[in-house]
Every structure is written in structure tokens, then in C-alpha cells.
Design a protein around this motif. Structure first.
Motif, PDB file in Angstrom:
ATOM      1  N   GLY A 132      32.748 -11.009  22.385  1.00 30.38           N
ATOM      2  CA  GLY A 132      32.728 -12.256  23.146  1.00 30.38           C
ATOM      3  C   GLY A 132      34.120 -12.763  23.482  1.00 30.38           C
ATOM      4  O   GLY A 132      35.128 -12.202  23.030  1.00 30.38           O
ATOM      5  N   GLY A 133      34.152 -13.801  24.298  1.00 35.20           N
ATOM      6  CA  GLY A 133      35.439 -14.355  24.730  1.00 35.20           C
ATOM      7  C   GLY A 133      35.274 -15.067  26.052  1.00 35.20           C
ATOM      8  O   GLY A 133      34.151 -15.428  26.433  1.00 35.20           O
ATOM      9  N   THR A 167      39.993 -12.579  27.478  1.00 37.75           N
ATOM     10  CA  THR A 167      40.629 -12.809  26.176  1.00 37.75           C
ATOM     11  C   THR A 167      40.320 -11.642  25.235  1.00 37.75           C
ATOM     12  O   THR A 167      40.137 -11.824  24.040  1.00 37.75           O
ATOM     13  CB  THR A 167      40.110 -14.124  25.560  1.00 37.75           C
ATOM     14  OG1 THR A 167      38.669 -14.050  25.513  1.00 37.75           O
ATOM     15  CG2 THR A 167      40.515 -15.327  26.382  1.00 37.75           C
ATOM     16  N   GLY A 168      40.222 -10.456  25.821  1.00 36.25           N
ATOM     17  CA  GLY A 168      39.792  -9.286  25.057  1.00 36.25           C
ATOM     18  C   GLY A 168      40.908  -8.539  24.351  1.00 36.25           C
ATOM     19  O   GLY A 168      41.951  -9.108  24.018  1.00 36.25           O
ATOM     20  N   THR A 169      40.701  -7.237  24.220  1.00 34.43           N
ATOM     21  CA  THR A 169      41.578  -6.388  23.411  1.00 34.43           C
ATOM     22  C   THR A 169      42.973  -6.187  24.008  1.00 34.43           C
ATOM     23  O   THR A 169      43.910  -5.868  23.284  1.00 34.43           O
ATOM     24  CB  THR A 169      40.965  -4.985  23.272  1.00 34.43           C
ATOM     25  OG1 THR A 169      40.694  -4.502  24.600  1.00 34.43           O
ATOM     26  CG2 THR A 169      39.675  -4.987  22.483  1.00 34.43           C
ATOM     27  N   GLY A 170      43.066  -6.380  25.321  1.00 33.40           N
ATOM     28  CA  GLY A 170      44.349  -6.112  25.968  1.00 33.40           C
ATOM     29  C   GLY A 170      44.666  -4.620  25.953  1.00 33.40           C
ATOM     30  O   GLY A 170      43.842  -3.796  25.540  1.00 33.40           O
ATOM     31  N   MET A 171      45.865  -4.278  26.427  1.00 34.78           N
ATOM     32  CA  MET A 171      46.227  -2.856  26.525  1.00 34.78           C
ATOM     33  C   MET A 171      47.624  -2.610  26.003  1.00 34.78           C
ATOM     34  O   MET A 171      48.520  -3.433  26.217  1.00 34.78           O
ATOM     35  CB  MET A 171      46.236  -2.424  27.997  1.00 34.78           C
ATOM     36  CG  MET A 171      44.917  -2.223  28.618  1.00 34.78           C
ATOM     37  SD  MET A 171      45.114  -2.169  30.425  1.00 34.78           S
ATOM     38  CE  MET A 171      44.812  -3.857  30.843  1.00 34.78           C
ATOM     39  N   LYS A 172      47.796  -1.470  25.400  1.00 36.21           N
ATOM     40  CA  LYS A 172      49.151  -1.043  25.033  1.00 36.21           C
ATOM     41  C   LYS A 172      49.821  -0.532  26.306  1.00 36.21           C
ATOM     42  O   LYS A 172      49.137  -0.136  27.251  1.00 36.21           O
ATOM     43  CB  LYS A 172      49.078   0.124  24.046  1.00 36.21           C
ATOM     44  CG  LYS A 172      48.572  -0.273  22.686  1.00 36.21           C
ATOM     45  CD  LYS A 172      48.760   0.930  21.758  1.00 36.21           C
ATOM     46  CE  LYS A 172      48.028   0.688  20.456  1.00 36.21           C
ATOM     47  NZ  LYS A 172      47.338   1.870  19.960  1.00 36.21           N
ATOM     48  N   ASP A 173      51.142  -0.483  26.309  1.00 37.37           N
ATOM     49  CA  ASP A 173      51.870  -0.043  27.500  1.00 37.37           C
ATOM     50  C   ASP A 173      51.440   1.352  27.960  1.00 37.37           C
ATOM     51  O   ASP A 173      51.342   1.614  29.152  1.00 37.37           O
ATOM     52  CB  ASP A 173      53.383  -0.042  27.235  1.00 37.37           C
ATOM     53  CG  ASP A 173      53.922  -1.462  27.204  1.00 37.37           C
ATOM     54  OD1 ASP A 173      53.151  -2.394  27.563  1.00 37.37           O
ATOM     55  OD2 ASP A 173      55.089  -1.662  26.803  1.00 37.37           O
TER      56      ASP A 173
END
Ligand code: ATP
Ligand code: MG
Length: 382
Positions: A132-133, A167-173
Motif C-alpha cells: 500500500g501507499g 511512495t513505493g520501493t523506489g529504484m537503485k541507480d
């Protein structure tokens, strides 16, 4: 990318022809007086699957940038609202927040492609928030200079930005650097194909737009899609509008149609259904035959239904040869796929209509009727 493009073009042509034949013959079965409700029900499933097959082809072509673009003047807020309807199926743990600029200037864009691009971005946001988010969508006008400062090509009138944040996990470069590659996915088998953002990228590029991504691992992501604000001018790729002349009048069902098509099964089907609809049908299986037949029967032929991919002389080359014989010839092209530029060019050479495969023969009958109705009205008014 190039090889996918070539492959996709070839597959699309053959595949759409096959789907077209299946659809046509399924229609025939449905018209049998003995066809009961079970057959009708099965035919409905067949038709849905044909649509799905056609959509797979479109998907592949979208990645290969060979898909057609139907540009129209659009309010991006309408696109956002349409996509919001679709994302109502997202889990209840995800809240959706909208922040739409009032009276946002219009953009010249393909509504279906834009919805698709935005939906793909939203689906990714959902996937990044398994527990969720918040998903936020914002639209705003961005000054051309401001965009130029960021070393983008500034559009004269500025851009409309659709920003999608999660507002989730996002990403590494390492991930962020590869997300637009076709088939790049971090999702499991059966969960992602890795085509979503490759499609978004080609759609936005096709619209002379730009994409920006901001993300920090663990802190969500923001995708910004920029579309140039529409200038006063009409785009060349904007296909001619269909005449509204048919309102209330039944299209005429008489006249002679020259069907030019190299798929035997399709020719037989068209002959049968067009004759049933009241037309006289002549058929040619290749470009050379089409030119000969037209030469000998041009006084009788009212419409030429011309496939583009033909043996001996292609449909593209048949068009000027028919125009030499009769500058006012009524040509409707049929095609499995056609790039927007090419289509616009064909319309400029005087092609009257374009029907996409897989088509319903009923639709072909309708469009022939409308064209004849319009050309007879025009010649009476002249
Ligand atoms: N909002 C996001 N937050 C975190 N990661 C993302 C986000 N959007 C995309 N990604 C990453 O980019 C990758 C590629 O996305 P893309 O949409 O192209 O493919 P996919 O979602 O994996 O598969 P498909 O869209 O074909 O079902 C994803 O697998 C994911 O790792
Ligand atoms: Mg995706």
C-alpha cells in the motif's frame, strides 16, 4: 530495437491477415440460419480472442515504433481521469491523489496511446507498493525555458507535464538506468515482461515529448511525462476527418467494387459478402492484374478496395497507375499496419479511406457505402 522493428512489421502483416480471415469466416458461420445460441456464444469468444491477437500485434509494433498515431487535440486532464477510472481496480491499500491544473492548454496527441502510457506508469507504481501507499497524479504547464534549462529541446509553447509519484520501493541507480530497455524487468516470470516502460518511452518520443524519472531506493519514484503544448497548426499526420454526410441516410448498396487482395480466402469471403450486400465484385490477386482490370472496366468500377502488400506490383505503386487512368478514382486501402507518415502521404495522393486489418466485412461494406454516398453527393453538387 531495429531487429525487433523489422520482425514486428513482417509478423504484423501476416498475422493480421490470418486474423482477418478467421474473423471473416467466423462471421459467415454466425450468419447461418441454423446457428444456435451455443455457436453464437462461441463466436463471441473467437471474436474477443481475435481482438486480443490484434492487440498483441499492436503492442509489439508500439515497441518497434511502427504503430500508427491518430493525433487529436487533447486535454490531458481527460486522459488522467480516464486512467483513474481504470485504476479503481487497484488494491484499496493504495490511495489515489489528483492535483490537476485548471484549464490546462491542449496537446496534440493520440488519446489511446497516451492513456496506455499513463496506465503503464500507474501499474508500475502499484507494483512498487505491494503493502500500500499513495499514488499521486499531477498535471501542470511547464514553461519552455524552464524545460530548456534542463537541457531538453524546448517546445515553442512549453510543455504539459503529467507527473506520477508513488511512495513505493523506489529504484537503485543500476535499475533506474535500465528501465526503458525492452524486456528489462525486476519482476518474476509471469509478473512482468519488461515492455511497459519501453512502450511508454516510444509513445512519448513519438509525440516529441520527454520523460524524467526521479527515484531513491526505499523512497518511491516520480515519473514525469512532458508533452509539447499544441501550436496553432494542424499536424500533417492528422488523418482526414470522415465526412458526417451519412447521418440518417442509408449508404447505397449498389455499384461495382474492384477487390485487390492476394489472400485467396479473403477474396472469396469479400466476394461473397459484398455480393450479398448488393455490390458487383471484380477481383484481382496482384498489382498487375489490378491495373489491367481497372483499364478494361474503369467505366463500371466505383470503388477499389486495395491491399497494400501485393505481389508483382505493390499497392503503393498501383495507386498512381490507377490515378493516371482516372484522377478521381475512389480508392480505399486495407492494411495490416501502416506508419503514420506513410498513411498521411497516401491520403495526400488522394486515397479516400484506410481500413485496418483485422476488419469486419460489415465495416468494409459500411465504409464503401459512405464513400459512394459522399462521392455521388459531391458530383451532384458540382
Ligand atoms: N514506480 C516504480 N517504482 C519502482 N520501480 C519501478 C517503477 N516503475 C518501473 N520500475 C522498475 O522498472 C522495471 C521495468 O518496468 P516496465 O514497466 O518496463 O516492466 P515491468 O513492469 O517489469 O513489466 P511489464 O510492464 O511489461 O508488465 C520494473 O521491473 C521495475 O523494476
Ligand atoms: Mg510495467
Amino acid at each position: 530495437m531495429e531487429s525487433i522493428g523489422t520482425l514486428a512489421g513482417g509478423i504484423a502483416h501476416d498475422f493480421n491477415n490470418i486474423l482477418n480471415i478467421i474473423r471473416g469466416y467466423a462471421t459467415l458461420i454466425g450468419q447461418q440460419p441454423t446457428a444456435g445460441w451455443q455457436i453464437t456464444k462461441s463466436l463471441k469468444v473467437i471474436d474477443q480472442e481475435i481482438e486480443r491477437g490484434a492487440s498483441v500485434v499492436r503492442q509489439l509494433l508500439a515497441v518497434a515504433r511502427k504503430t500508427e498515431t491518430h493525433l487529436a487535440s487533447l486535454d490531458v486532464n481527460d486522459i488522467v481521469l480516464k486512467v483513474c477510472e481504470l485504476i479503481k481496480t487497484f488494491p484499496k491499500t493504495i490511495t489515489v491523489a489528483l492535483n490537476l491544473e485548471r484549464d490546462v492548454p491542449s496537446v496534440l496527441a493520440d488519446p489511446n496511446q497516451m492513456s496506455r502510457a499513463l496506465l503503464n506508469v500507474c501499474v508500475n507504481a502499484r507494483d512498487a507498493m505491494p503493502t500500500g501507499g499513495q499514488l499521486s497524479i499531477r498535471t501542470e504547464t511547464v514553461d519552455a525555458n524552464k524545460v530548456r534549462d534542463r537541457r531538453f529541446d524546448g517546445g515553442v509553447n512549453g510543455y504539459i507535464c503529467i507527473a506520477v509519484s508513488d511512495t513505493g520501493t523506489g529504484m537503485k541507480d543500476e535499475v533506474r538506468g535500465r528501465i526503458f530497455e525492452p524486456f528489462f524487468t525486476t519482476k518474476g516470470i509471469g509478473e512482468g515482461t519488461g515492455l511497459g516502460l519501453a512502450i511508454v518511452y516510444s509513445i512519448i518520443k513519438e509525440h516529441n515529448g520527454l520523460i524524467e524519472v526521479d527515484s531513491v531506493a526505499g523512497h518511491g519514484a516520480t515519473f514525469r511525462l512532458y508533452l509539447p503544448i499544441q501550436s496553432g497548426e494542424q499536424s500533417v499526420a492528422d488523418a482526414p476527418k470522415k465526412s458526417a454526410a451519412s447521418g440518417g441516410i442509408h449508404p447505397s448498396r449498389s455499384g461495382t467494387v474492384l477487390v485487390v487482395e492476394d489472400e485467396v480466402a479473403l477474396v472469396q469471403l469479400l466476394k461473397k459478402l459484398l455480393s450479398q450486400a448488393g455490390y458487383r465484385v471484380l477481383a484481382a490477386m496482384d498489382g498487375e492484374e489490378a491495373i489491367d482490370l481497372y483499364q478494361n472496366h474503369k467505366a463500371e468500377i466505383d470503388v477499389v478496395l486495395l491491399d497494400l502488400g501485393l505481389p508483382k506490383i505493390t499497392g503503393f505503386d498501383v495507386i498512381p497507375r490507377l490515378k493516371e487512368q482516372n484522377p478521381g478514382v475512389n480508392i480505399i486501402i486495407t492494411t495490416g499496419y501502416l506508419e503514420a507518415d506513410l498513411k498521411a502521404k497516401l491520403f495526400r495522393t488522394g486515397v479516400k479511406d484506410c481500413i485496418h486489418k483485422p476488419y469486419l466485412v460489415d465495416d468494409v461494406i459500411e465504409r464503401i457505402g459512405t464513400l459512394l454516398e459522399n462521392s455521388w453527393t459531391a458530383s451532384n453538387e458540382a
